[in-house]
Design a protein around this motif. Structure first.
Motif, PDB file in Angstrom:
ATOM      1  N   MET A  97      -6.088   6.017  -7.799  1.00  0.00           N
ATOM      2  CA  MET A  97      -5.772   5.309  -6.577  1.00  0.00           C
ATOM      3  C   MET A  97      -4.353   5.759  -6.020  1.00  0.00           C
ATOM      4  O   MET A  97      -3.849   5.597  -4.643  1.00  0.00           O
ATOM      5  CB  MET A  97      -5.676   3.841  -6.443  1.00  0.00           C
ATOM      6  N   TRP A  98      -3.542   6.550  -6.658  1.00  0.00           N
ATOM      7  CA  TRP A  98      -2.227   6.865  -6.206  1.00  0.00           C
ATOM      8  C   TRP A  98      -2.095   8.097  -5.551  1.00  0.00           C
ATOM      9  O   TRP A  98      -2.726   9.090  -5.868  1.00  0.00           O
ATOM     10  CB  TRP A  98      -1.275   6.747  -7.366  1.00  0.00           C
ATOM     11  N   ARG A  99      -0.984   8.148  -4.639  1.00  0.00           N
ATOM     12  CA  ARG A  99      -0.878   9.214  -4.040  1.00  0.00           C
ATOM     13  C   ARG A  99       0.836   9.153  -3.677  1.00  0.00           C
ATOM     14  O   ARG A  99       1.438   8.402  -4.141  1.00  0.00           O
ATOM     15  CB  ARG A  99      -1.297   9.402  -2.739  1.00  0.00           C
ATOM     16  N   VAL A 111       0.958  -1.166  -0.117  1.00  0.00           N
ATOM     17  CA  VAL A 111      -0.029  -0.085  -0.145  1.00  0.00           C
ATOM     18  C   VAL A 111       0.760   1.303  -0.097  1.00  0.00           C
ATOM     19  O   VAL A 111       0.292   2.185   0.121  1.00  0.00           O
ATOM     20  CB  VAL A 111      -0.975  -0.001   1.040  1.00  0.00           C
ATOM     21  N   ASP A 112       1.961   1.040  -0.211  1.00  0.00           N
ATOM     22  CA  ASP A 112       3.018   2.405  -0.121  1.00  0.00           C
ATOM     23  C   ASP A 112       2.793   3.625  -0.954  1.00  0.00           C
ATOM     24  O   ASP A 112       3.006   4.551  -0.507  1.00  0.00           O
ATOM     25  CB  ASP A 112       4.257   1.786  -0.563  1.00  0.00           C
ATOM     26  N   PHE A 113       2.180   3.497  -2.112  1.00  0.00           N
ATOM     27  CA  PHE A 113       1.505   4.531  -3.011  1.00  0.00           C
ATOM     28  C   PHE A 113       0.192   4.708  -2.985  1.00  0.00           C
ATOM     29  O   PHE A 113      -0.376   5.348  -4.095  1.00  0.00           O
ATOM     30  CB  PHE A 113       2.087   4.391  -4.355  1.00  0.00           C
ATOM     31  N   VAL A 114      -0.674   4.230  -2.222  1.00  0.00           N
ATOM     32  CA  VAL A 114      -2.153   3.738  -2.462  1.00  0.00           C
ATOM     33  C   VAL A 114      -2.809   4.474  -1.644  1.00  0.00           C
ATOM     34  O   VAL A 114      -2.698   4.892  -0.216  1.00  0.00           O
ATOM     35  CB  VAL A 114      -2.508   2.421  -2.359  1.00  0.00           C
ATOM     36  N   GLU A 115      -3.966   5.265  -1.984  1.00  0.00           N
ATOM     37  CA  GLU A 115      -5.092   5.669  -1.291  1.00  0.00           C
ATOM     38  C   GLU A 115      -6.307   5.258  -1.816  1.00  0.00           C
ATOM     39  O   GLU A 115      -6.513   5.312  -2.983  1.00  0.00           O
ATOM     40  CB  GLU A 115      -5.057   7.184  -1.506  1.00  0.00           C
TER      41      GLU A 115
END
Lengths: 151, 180
Positions: free
Chosen positions: B1-3, A113-117
């Motif tokens: 979905m990315w940040r 989930v390192d880059f995920v929102e």
């Protein structure tokens, strides 16, 4: 498309980011393919299962871990050897049930989930559900592999 | 979905097998979704591109590599730093064009294909095509338009896997790359 690994060379070590982003591409693709989060969760679990039944062979070959005598040993091996080997993290083990048949793995950092929102419209998505399938598939195969070895 | 990633600063390393099998699950899913190998190849390239435009940020932050002055330096960094960091392998660099705008990356081992055999009905599938998209997307973000394509593949019976890289042009404007 899978076959027995025919790797004579030692295992390669990599940073997790490419894996993280590739996993994200997989989840994104499944969200396009299935209408609701529940179906995506199921598909991730199924894919994880198929991965786990293969991964366990690699794990047993490389980790030199012997037979676990009880579920507590299994928990230790999962957290300290398997997670470390394949995800580079060591979850902690907590909340054992009185009967010793349930425990929790606490992941301070989850590389998936390192880059995920999660967007608002995916509140039921279990993003990392592949891992549950992997654990289930791998542990199921242990019983079968041990049975075959003793036959 | 990315940040934007805010990661813990300690680099993690992992063995490649879970990644390899997850990549296989992705390709399998795409083969179910698209009717022909060409469309799967395109989708892998597109996904790779979207990964590359994000991965470059992590790479630049962690590798401390300075600006490359020419395509030869770029080739070195790709092979010896980037591939090593993200795939645990170091391809060799060969077959430079006389103009210095094309070279080949030779992968003796490709971790993506460790467990894989292509079925007969997928002879046009470029299984690892995600990598070409990653290279293209990452280099675009450092102002280089390149073409990357597989010209040899051990999955198809070749002795090695070869990615041909071609420099197209320098990108002068600094507009953010759109997602494809």
């Amino acid at each position: 498309m899978s076959r027995q690994a025919n790797r004579g060379t030692e295992s390669k070590k990599m940073s997790s980011e490419l894996f993280t982003l590739t996993y994200g591409a997989l989840v994104t693709q499944l969200c396009k393919d299935y209408e609701n989060d529940e179906d995506v969760n199921k598909q991730l679990d199924k894919m994880g299962y198929n991965i786990g039944v293969r991964l366990i062979e690699d794990f047993l070959a490389r980790s030199n871990v012997g037979r676990c005598h009880d579920f507590r040993e299994t928990a230790d091996v999962i957290a300290k050897v398997a997670f470390k080997m394949y995800l580079g993290i060591t979850p902690s083990i907590t909340n054992w049930s009185p009967a010793g048949d349930e425990f929790s793995l606490i992941l301070e950092n989850n590389p998936l989930v390192d880059f995920v929102e999660l967007p608002d419209n995916h509140s039921s998505l279990i993003y990392s559900n592949l891992l549950c399938g992997v654990l289930r598939g791998a542990l199921e195969m242990i019983r079968k592999l041990r049975y075959a070895a003793n036959a």
